[in-house]
Design a protein around this motif. Sequence first.
Motif, PDB file in Angstrom:
ATOM      1  N   HIS A   2       0.859  -1.188   0.000  1.00 47.07           N
ATOM      2  CA  HIS A   2       0.000   0.000   0.000  1.00 47.07           C
ATOM      3  C   HIS A   2       0.895   1.237   0.000  1.00 47.07           C
ATOM      4  O   HIS A   2       0.727   2.148   0.816  1.00 47.07           O
ATOM      5  CB  HIS A   2      -0.925  -0.007   1.228  1.00 47.07           C
TER       6      HIS A   2
ATOM      7  N   ALA B  18       1.424   3.836  -2.008  1.00 44.28           N
ATOM      8  CA  ALA B  18       0.939   5.189  -2.287  1.00 44.28           C
ATOM      9  C   ALA B  18       0.317   5.815  -1.039  1.00 44.28           C
ATOM     10  O   ALA B  18       0.601   6.985  -0.710  1.00 44.28           O
ATOM     11  CB  ALA B  18      -0.068   5.155  -3.431  1.00 44.28           C
ATOM     12  N   ASP B  19      -0.506   5.067  -0.323  1.00 41.35           N
ATOM     13  CA  ASP B  19      -1.122   5.592   0.902  1.00 41.35           C
ATOM     14  C   ASP B  19      -0.065   5.950   1.937  1.00 41.35           C
ATOM     15  O   ASP B  19      -0.167   6.975   2.631  1.00 41.35           O
ATOM     16  CB  ASP B  19      -2.096   4.563   1.490  1.00 41.35           C
TER      17      ASP B  19
ATOM     18  N   GLN C  16      -1.402   5.732  -9.284  1.00 38.95           N
ATOM     19  CA  GLN C  16      -1.553   5.983  -7.847  1.00 38.95           C
ATOM     20  C   GLN C  16      -0.335   6.694  -7.272  1.00 38.95           C
ATOM     21  O   GLN C  16      -0.431   7.394  -6.264  1.00 38.95           O
ATOM     22  CB  GLN C  16      -1.766   4.661  -7.098  1.00 38.95           C
TER      23      GLN C  16
ATOM     24  N   ASP D 180       0.077   0.509  -9.134  1.00 42.78           N
ATOM     25  CA  ASP D 180      -0.386   1.206 -10.329  1.00 42.78           C
ATOM     26  C   ASP D 180       0.315   2.560 -10.407  1.00 42.78           C
ATOM     27  O   ASP D 180       0.213   3.370  -9.486  1.00 42.78           O
ATOM     28  CB  ASP D 180      -1.905   1.398 -10.246  1.00 42.78           C
TER      29      ASP D 180
END
Length: 303
Positions: free
Chosen positions: A168, A170-171, A198, A195
């Motif tokens: 995860h 990007a977050d 993102q 991706d």
Amino acid sequence: MSEQHTPREFLEPKVLAGLSGLPLFARRPMRGNVSGRHTSPMRGASVEFAEYRKYVPGDDLRRLDWRAHGRSDRYYVKEFEADTNLRLQLVLDTSGSMEYGSGELNKLQYARRIAAAIGYLAVQQGDAVGLSCVSNGITGHLPPRRNPAHLKTIFDALEETRGQGETHLADVLHELAETTRQAAMVIVISDFFVDPNQLRSCFEHLRFRKHDLSLFHLLDPMELNFEFSRPTRFLDMEGGTAIFAEPSEIADRYHDALQDYLDQLQRIVVSSGVDYHRVSIDQPYPEVLTNFLTRRAMAKGGR
């Protein structure tokens, strides 16, 4: 080195000695609390001239430029770029896919060597170093500090971390952009199984927050070349389903998808002003680090 008494497989004294003559420079102005080698947004009295400004009562008279006064009949003060120390935040991807490797080292082992060497060099030149281990969230976080004892804590964390869970990234980068309050050099070491679309917004978020972002994109030669000679069961190391396939039947589609992904990522890092390094992990990591440090030194000299 205090860590001589605790041998670690990712620390190679000969490599560190060979890199020690190459300074680690920031590309963006840094704001620290001690004198250092990095450009600061503050003005001070170092050796590199920055600009003139008009004299105001209370300014140090020793900084008046009398030649400028003779030409303009006005009082001007010389300002210089103050140098400062760097805050370096290493971000290590510890998701399951980082455990993959077809050769001597897997991606996580290679990443440990990159992170440890950069952290060591930064502390040696008086900079503050921190470490964030990330997968489906921030699984471990050490804020930047300058003292050598903190470097040992970072080495302990690198030694203990294992690859597991989903990516995860990007977050996590959005979160780090907000929680890393002071402008810092942020170095992300990952296989970037995300991706690319993102990643664009989190790269721009980090840039908006005045962070100097560098990426080490680690890929295994088998991921790049897809040289499988017989039917193979492909496992998703981040928890997805397995696929049994004949490599020759899917190789063309795989290469097309890989190239499209790499092209998208390249366009995004260029447009976002990211310092991007794609690395095949069969490449000796001292060469990768030498290239990284040399490019930054050349950019520093040319600014």
